[in-house]
Design a protein around this motif. Structure first.
Motif, PDB file in Angstrom:
ATOM      1  N   MET A   1      30.433  49.133  34.913  1.00 28.23           N
ATOM      2  CA  MET A   1      29.432  49.793  35.748  1.00 28.23           C
ATOM      3  C   MET A   1      28.042  49.543  35.168  1.00 28.23           C
ATOM      4  O   MET A   1      27.842  49.636  33.968  1.00 28.23           O
ATOM      5  N   ARG A   2      27.095  49.229  36.055  1.00 28.83           N
ATOM      6  CA  ARG A   2      25.732  49.010  35.591  1.00 28.83           C
ATOM      7  C   ARG A   2      25.140  50.319  35.087  1.00 28.83           C
ATOM      8  O   ARG A   2      25.483  51.408  35.567  1.00 28.83           O
ATOM      9  N   LEU A   3      24.227  50.202  34.144  1.00 27.18           N
ATOM     10  CA  LEU A   3      23.684  51.370  33.477  1.00 27.18           C
ATOM     11  C   LEU A   3      22.960  52.302  34.448  1.00 27.18           C
ATOM     12  O   LEU A   3      23.149  53.527  34.412  1.00 27.18           O
ATOM     13  N   ASN A   4      22.125  51.748  35.323  1.00 26.34           N
ATOM     14  CA  ASN A   4      21.376  52.618  36.246  1.00 26.34           C
ATOM     15  C   ASN A   4      22.312  53.342  37.207  1.00 26.34           C
ATOM     16  O   ASN A   4      22.065  54.483  37.605  1.00 26.34           O
ATOM     17  N   GLN A   5      23.413  52.696  37.558  1.00 28.28           N
ATOM     18  CA  GLN A   5      24.412  53.322  38.420  1.00 28.28           C
ATOM     19  C   GLN A   5      25.095  54.483  37.700  1.00 28.28           C
ATOM     20  O   GLN A   5      25.312  55.559  38.279  1.00 28.28           O
ATOM     21  N   PHE A   6      25.429  54.279  36.430  1.00 25.87           N
ATOM     22  CA  PHE A   6      26.066  55.339  35.638  1.00 25.87           C
ATOM     23  C   PHE A   6      25.145  56.551  35.539  1.00 25.87           C
ATOM     24  O   PHE A   6      25.580  57.696  35.718  1.00 25.87           O
ATOM     25  N   ILE A   7      23.865  56.296  35.275  1.00 27.77           N
ATOM     26  CA  ILE A   7      22.909  57.395  35.145  1.00 27.77           C
ATOM     27  C   ILE A   7      22.783  58.169  36.457  1.00 27.77           C
ATOM     28  O   ILE A   7      22.781  59.401  36.472  1.00 27.77           O
ATOM     29  N   SER A   8      22.705  57.453  37.582  1.00 26.98           N
ATOM     30  CA  SER A   8      22.551  58.133  38.874  1.00 26.98           C
ATOM     31  C   SER A   8      23.796  58.922  39.252  1.00 26.98           C
ATOM     32  O   SER A   8      23.714  59.937  39.932  1.00 26.98           O
ATOM     33  N   HIS A   9      24.962  58.445  38.795  1.00 22.48           N
ATOM     34  CA  HIS A   9      26.207  59.147  39.115  1.00 22.48           C
ATOM     35  C   HIS A   9      26.391  60.417  38.291  1.00 22.48           C
ATOM     36  O   HIS A   9      27.053  61.358  38.732  1.00 22.48           O
TER      37      HIS A   9
END
Length: 262
Positions: A1-9
């Motif tokens: 998972m991309r980092l920005n996606q992990f943060i938003s989730h």
């Protein structure tokens, strides 16, 4: 998972806000600096401003019903400094996501949840949305025919927000409609639709030169506003959660139905 996606989730930040945090150097992975190309490996820990970002349990979530008053924006912020729903909800619900929107002049049932998956599935569904409307003028035969058969407009700007980029709009036949009071000056209707697109009802009636002066959403699927006072919230009850679990499991085969509320 991309980092920005992990943060938003797993946080209150959107993906765009996550990108800004990364650009500002505020995100680390196991003491290493992160960049836009970072793809997380299983078990890697993420830190924002030195604080560990714990992955949320996606099986557990909360949904609240808010009776939004007129004069509030359904947004995290407003460039005109108008009141937003989170001013009333407070910091406790700052990370909650609204399930769709009600415009500034509308009131009624607004669902909010701390799960992006739940918000996405509810917004993309064809669940029935029920509204009570007050319009200027009488109800015409042409309006009734359009409610029953649908309407397609290449220019649906009447009734729209002046900044809206949506010009054309297709209106599906209403699921239900009832004229509860009709008069020369004002009429009242109860209508049910499945989408609730950008100012859909205001645009629809504006085409027939009828201004919507009051619009209140009273139901979203099986969840009803009932007697909830304006500006107040409530949590879903046990039955509503159970129906929500059933809906999610039916619409997402990968969704695990938690037993927390059953």
């Amino acid at each position: 998972m991309r980092l920005n996606q992990f943060i938003s989730h797993h946080s209150k930040y959107s993906r765009r806000e996550a990108d800004r945090l990364i650009e500002e150097g505020r995100v680390n992975i196991e003491k290493n600096k992160a960049d836009f190309n970072t793809v997380l490996e299983v078990g890697q820990r993420v830190f924002i401003d030195g604080k560990y970002l714990k992955a949320q349990n996606q099986d557990l979530y909360t949904v609240i019903v808010y009776h939004k008053p007129k004069g509030e924006i359904v947004s995290k912020k407003d460039d005109r400094d108008r009141r937003i729903v989170y001013d009333t909800l407070g910091a406790k619900y700052a990370h909650f996501i609204s399930v769709g929107r009600l415009d500034f002049a509308s009131e009624g049932l607004l669902l909010l949840t701390d799960s992006k998956n739940v918000a996405r599935q509810l917004m993309q569904s064809d669940l029935e949305r029920e509204y009570i409307l007050k319009i200027k003028g009488s109800v015409t035969k042409e309006m009734i025919e359009a409610m029953e058969k649908g309407l397609s407009l290449q220019n649906a700007t009447l009734g729209a927000h002046h900044k809206s980029k949506i010009k054309a709009m297709d209106f599906a036949p209403f699921l239900k409609y009832e004229v509860t009071k009709e008069g020369t000056n004002f009429s009242r209707l109860k209508v049910s639709i499945t989408e609730g697109k950008n100012r859909e009802l205001r645009r629809f009636f504006a085409y027939f030169k009828r201004e919507v002066v009051d619009l209140r959403r009273v139901r979203y699927g099986w969840i009803e506003l009932n007697a909830l006072p304006v500006g107040k919230i409530r949590f879903l009850n046990k039955t509503e959660y159970k129906l929500l679990h059933q809906f999610l499991s039916k619409n997402d085969k990968n969704f695990y139905v938690s037993k927390k509320y059953i």
